[in-house]
Motif scaffolding. Structure first.
Motif, PDB file in Angstrom:
ATOM      1  N   TYR A  15     -18.211 -48.716 -28.034  1.00 23.45           N
ATOM      2  CA  TYR A  15     -19.459 -48.181 -27.469  1.00 23.45           C
ATOM      3  C   TYR A  15     -20.548 -48.142 -28.543  1.00 23.45           C
ATOM      4  O   TYR A  15     -21.697 -48.507 -28.300  1.00 23.45           O
ATOM      5  N   ILE A  28      -8.777 -52.063 -28.310  1.00 24.65           N
ATOM      6  CA  ILE A  28      -8.105 -50.909 -27.700  1.00 24.65           C
ATOM      7  C   ILE A  28      -6.609 -51.178 -27.566  1.00 24.65           C
ATOM      8  O   ILE A  28      -5.781 -50.362 -27.984  1.00 24.65           O
ATOM      9  N   ALA A  56      -6.583 -44.840 -28.393  1.00 27.40           N
ATOM     10  CA  ALA A  56      -7.369 -45.620 -27.424  1.00 27.40           C
ATOM     11  C   ALA A  56      -8.808 -45.125 -27.406  1.00 27.40           C
ATOM     12  O   ALA A  56      -9.753 -45.926 -27.365  1.00 27.40           O
ATOM     13  N   ARG A 110     -10.080 -55.271 -23.714  1.00 23.93           N
ATOM     14  CA  ARG A 110     -10.621 -55.140 -25.068  1.00 23.93           C
ATOM     15  C   ARG A 110      -9.471 -55.084 -26.075  1.00 23.93           C
ATOM     16  O   ARG A 110      -8.682 -54.134 -26.086  1.00 23.93           O
ATOM     17  N   THR A 135     -12.200 -47.117 -28.344  1.00 22.69           N
ATOM     18  CA  THR A 135     -13.233 -47.223 -27.303  1.00 22.69           C
ATOM     19  C   THR A 135     -14.593 -46.796 -27.856  1.00 22.69           C
ATOM     20  O   THR A 135     -15.608 -47.473 -27.655  1.00 22.69           O
ATOM     21  N   GLY A 162     -14.187 -42.962 -18.760  1.00 22.75           N
ATOM     22  CA  GLY A 162     -14.726 -43.806 -19.827  1.00 22.75           C
ATOM     23  C   GLY A 162     -14.345 -43.347 -21.231  1.00 22.75           C
ATOM     24  O   GLY A 162     -14.553 -44.078 -22.204  1.00 22.75           O
ATOM     25  N   THR A 214     -11.536 -43.244 -22.611  1.00 20.25           N
ATOM     26  CA  THR A 214     -10.607 -44.223 -23.205  1.00 20.25           C
ATOM     27  C   THR A 214     -10.777 -45.594 -22.551  1.00 20.25           C
ATOM     28  O   THR A 214      -9.866 -46.416 -22.600  1.00 20.25           O
ATOM     29  N   ASN A 215     -11.902 -45.804 -21.909  1.00 15.75           N
ATOM     30  CA  ASN A 215     -12.139 -47.056 -21.176  1.00 15.75           C
ATOM     31  C   ASN A 215     -11.093 -47.268 -20.083  1.00 15.75           C
ATOM     32  O   ASN A 215     -10.830 -48.403 -19.681  1.00 15.75           O
ATOM     33  N   VAL A 223     -13.850 -48.297 -16.631  1.00 16.24           N
ATOM     34  CA  VAL A 223     -13.701 -49.357 -17.632  1.00 16.24           C
ATOM     35  C   VAL A 223     -15.103 -49.760 -18.119  1.00 16.24           C
ATOM     36  O   VAL A 223     -15.571 -50.878 -17.914  1.00 16.24           O
ATOM     37  N   ALA A 256     -16.450 -50.412 -20.982  1.00 19.90           N
ATOM     38  CA  ALA A 256     -16.628 -51.464 -21.993  1.00 19.90           C
ATOM     39  C   ALA A 256     -16.052 -52.801 -21.530  1.00 19.90           C
ATOM     40  O   ALA A 256     -15.924 -53.734 -22.331  1.00 19.90           O
TER      41      ALA A 256
END
Ligand code: PXG
Length: 442
Positions: free
Chosen positions: A339, A67, A331, A64, A335, A285, A287-288, A58, A60
């Motif tokens: 970023y 997302i 997603a 969120r 994401t 990471g 898709t977080n 996760v 980020a």
């Protein structure tokens, strides 16, 4: 919702939990019920600082909205589309966007659903690539001790974590392992990459001499080992692996399931440490962590080798029902927007020295035998208790959790890999709570 300690009666029995001491957990469950930013909330309503970005994914931070809203929109608009001989726009868009971040000429993306599947995909592509070039004898695969490459048969065969291998039979044939690069005697308490150990890459020459390069398809390593205990590459080591593999026509695969998407700074460890492999595996990471998805990045040269022969022929007999899933792609795009917009990969580098100083302040505490770090990842290694490896680490982990901080323990190694949105007060809380937990544990 709360859970009693009687597993059978409280509805905890059916779920066979992965990589978990099921009976111990179910006797005293730790249940997370919501998350926002840097914090989880548990079933008792307590806030728990997420010192591990979930399970290294996760990056980020939690909750969120961009997302979750993208996911909700996508599942309503196009819940699923078959990826074989059909397409949908988001998978193509996501692949194009991702290649803006990949190093060198790694311009092609094969989608999977997890890190384990990314690894299997990479190994299969490597072997099939050599065959497509008329070098079908190149089949051997080389991993590394303490390496973690997921849990499928290819991954545990090249992987080097004994417990993940020992009860699963004969595994893949034709696999060798490089030595791992952890050397506490020489490198203890190094900040960043250790000075000693570049020569460990030369072990590859011995394996090549034994089998002959004409029989070797690929070397797979994590640029920094995560699960194996947060083990850094010695200075110059990755570059030397690159030189040796290139000289012998062996593909180099970087497993960046953990290091990808900012963990060590930059989008990939490959970029941070300036060594370009032939294939990169990712997940987490990507898709977080919000939707399961993985991606394998492949060089032009490998991809183009497959794009020959009759155009009506399938070039690679490989793929998953959910490769490039529309909801995963949605997603992932959301994401990537975060970023990029928040500059999170650069933020890792900005926060690195504060994080480094904080974790190294634990040097000198009882039982602490090493501290390792780079980017926003660190490990504190404790001496094992006589005859009870892992017991001390678990107690520290449990104590920290009870005081509102989640770290990860692998045997007696405590790993931290917080979301990249972490602020200095969170670092103080993370390291301060860990310090108290170490002091409280005999
Ligand atoms: N490669 C690497 C480098 C990983 O870290 C995988 C592959 C497999 O990914 P999936 O998505 O199939 O789990 C991983 C996964 C830990 C821990 O304790 C780390 C992982 C998984 C479970 C536990 O650090 N990483």
């Amino acid at each position: 919702m709360s859970f009693s300690s009687d597993a059978g009666k409280s509805g905890l029995d059916a779920f066979w939990m992965p990589f978990t001491a099921n009976r111990q957990f179910k006797a005293e469950p730790r249940m997370l019920t919501s998350a926002e930013g840097m914090y989880y909330t548990n079933d008792k309503g307590e806030k728990v600082l997420d010192g591990t970005a979930g399970l290294w994914c996760v990056n980020a931070g939690h909750g969120r909205r961009e997302i979750s809203e993208a996911v909700a929109r996508q599942v309503a608009q196009l819940d699923y589309a078959p990826p074989f001989q059909m397409g949908h726009p988001l998978a193509f868009e996501f692949a194009e966007r991702l290649t803006e971040h990949t190093p060198g000429n790694l311009n092609h993306v094969f989608f999977t659903n997890s890190g384990s599947e990314s690894v299997e995909t990479a190994l299969k592509i490597a072997i099939a690539y050599h065959r497509a070039r008329g070098e079908g004898t190149r089949q051997r695969l080389i991993g590394r001790e303490k390496g973690y490459h997921g849990v499928n048969f290819g991954g545990i065969s090249v992987g080097g974590i004994p417990n993940n291998r020992k009860v699963y039979g004969s595994l893949l044939n034709g696999v060798d392992h490089l030595p791992h690069t952890l050397n506490i005697k020489l490198n203890a308490f190094t900040k960043g990459l250790p000075e000693n150990g570049i020569e460990l890459a030369d072990e590859l020459e011995k394996i090549v001499a034994l089998h002959d390069a004409s029989n070797i398809a690929a070397v797979i390593v994590e640029p920094m080992s995560g699960s194996g205990g947060v083990i850094m590459p010695p200075k110059g080591y990755l570059r030397r692996l690159r030189e040796i593999t290139r000289r012998h026509g062996i593909l180099l695969i970087f497993d960046e399931v953990i290091t990808g998407f900012g963990r060590v700074g930059e989008a990939f460890a490959s970029t941070r440490w300036d060594v370009v492999p032939d294939i990169i595996t990712t997940a987490k990471g990507l898709t977080n962590g919000a939707i399961p998805m993985g991606a394998v990045f492949v060089s032009d040269e490998i991809h183009d080798t497959f794009m020959q022969g009759p155009e009506n022929m399938i070039e690679l007999f490989h793929g998953y029902t959910y490769s490039g899933h529309p909801v995963g792609a949605a997603a992932g795009l959301a994401t990537l927007d975060i970023y990029e917009r928040d500059g999170l990969f650069q933020r890792t580098i900005e926060m690195e020295s504060y994080f480094e100083e904080a974790v190294h302040s634990l040097k000198g505490l009882p039982n602490v035998i090493d501290i390792r770090n780079t980017g926003l990842v660190a490990a504190v290694e404790l001496a094992a208790r006589d005859g009870k490896p892992g017991a001390r680490g678990y107690e520290v982990f449990k104590n920290a959790y009870e005081h509102g901080v989640m770290v990860r323990c692998t045997m007696d190694i405590l790993a931290m890999s917080p979301p990249l949105i972490i602020e200095k007060p969170h670092i103080d809380q993370l390291v301060g709570t860990l310090e108290n937990a170490i002091r409280a544990t005999e």
